[in-house]
Motif scaffolding. Structure first.
Motif: not given
Length: 242
Positions: A164-183
């Motif tokens: 993931i691009g760390a500065d991708d506006p479509g996949i922000d830190a909140a979405q990444r954090a939710a994915f981490e929690d899901e995994m």
């Protein structure tokens, strides 16, 4: 390089996907599904499938919208993708159609299958894994990580890699954090690579055609790194293929 079109039905659509197979082997090989960006099965996904075939995999670059259609207008494409995002079963049905077509090939080792995808195609790879179908691995490049069925992560039996691009506006830190929690809650063997200064579609040399460099922009460094990380991931989940 042997190529052919595989026709099959998925989610009520007539799919036309591209198979790639390099050389003649006596042994069955691992198979890789390649799901395209939201616009449909264009040159980008097909070229990645061909590169993987050159490494010894049997690959299927999968149709997304039916009849091989590729769309140019982003607003129109989002109108097509929105209903799939709300209904993961439809997304999974399209992914399963490609899987079944690939498994129908005598060259493929049914016990060694992975799925990769770009943008919404990465979402498709992840949803296929969430369906519990038993693929060995799923890889998402600048892929949407959100799902309407996060509890289904418990069904994932293979390993997961997302780049993931760390500065991708479509996949922000909140979405990444939710994915981490899901995994974590699903007990998944997962990893995420982030690339600083990188936005969406960083693997696609034609990303500039969208005319939105703040959102989608090719990055050669992140493209190469993510490809190499996928190759290492495949060595891990498949073992030697020669």
């Amino acid at each position: 390089m042997h190529t052919e079109i595989l026709d099959y039905e998925a989610d009520g659509l007539a799919m036309q996907s591209h198979l790639y197979l390099d050389g003649e082997w006596s042994d069955r090989r691992p198979g890789v599904l390649v799901f395209p960006e939201a616009f449909g099965l264009g040159e980008h996904a097909r070229s990645r499938a061909e590169r993987l075939a050159e490494l010894g995999y049997v690959t299927l670059a999968c149709d997304l919208h039916g009849e091989g259609r590729v769309h140019d207008d982003l607003e129109a494409v989002m109108g097509l993708i929105g209903p799939l995002q709300k209904d993961p079963e439809r997304t999974r049905a399209r992914a399963r159609g490609g899987l079944e077509a690939l498994l129908g090939r005598p060259e493929v080792d049914a016990g060694r299958i992975a799925a990769i995808g770009y943008c919404f195609g990465g979402t498709m790879a992840l949803e296929l894994a969430r369906s519990g179908i038993g693929i060995a691995g799923a890889v998402g490049f600048h892929s949407g990580l959100a799902t309407a069925a996060p509890d289904d992560a418990k069904n994932i039996s293979g390993k997961v890699l997302v780049c993931i691009g760390a500065d991708d506006p479509g996949i922000d830190a909140a979405q990444r954090a939710a994915f981490e929690d899901e995994m974590r809650r699903g007990g998944v063997d997962w990893r995420m690579h982030l690339y600083g200064g990188v936005v969406h579609s960083f693997t696609n040399p034609d990303a500039a055609r969208l005319g939105r460099p703040e959102f989608a922009r090719y990055d050669a460094g992140a493209d190469e790194r993510s490809w190499n990380e996928m190759r290492a991931f495949f060595d891990e989940v498949f073992g030697p293929i020669h």
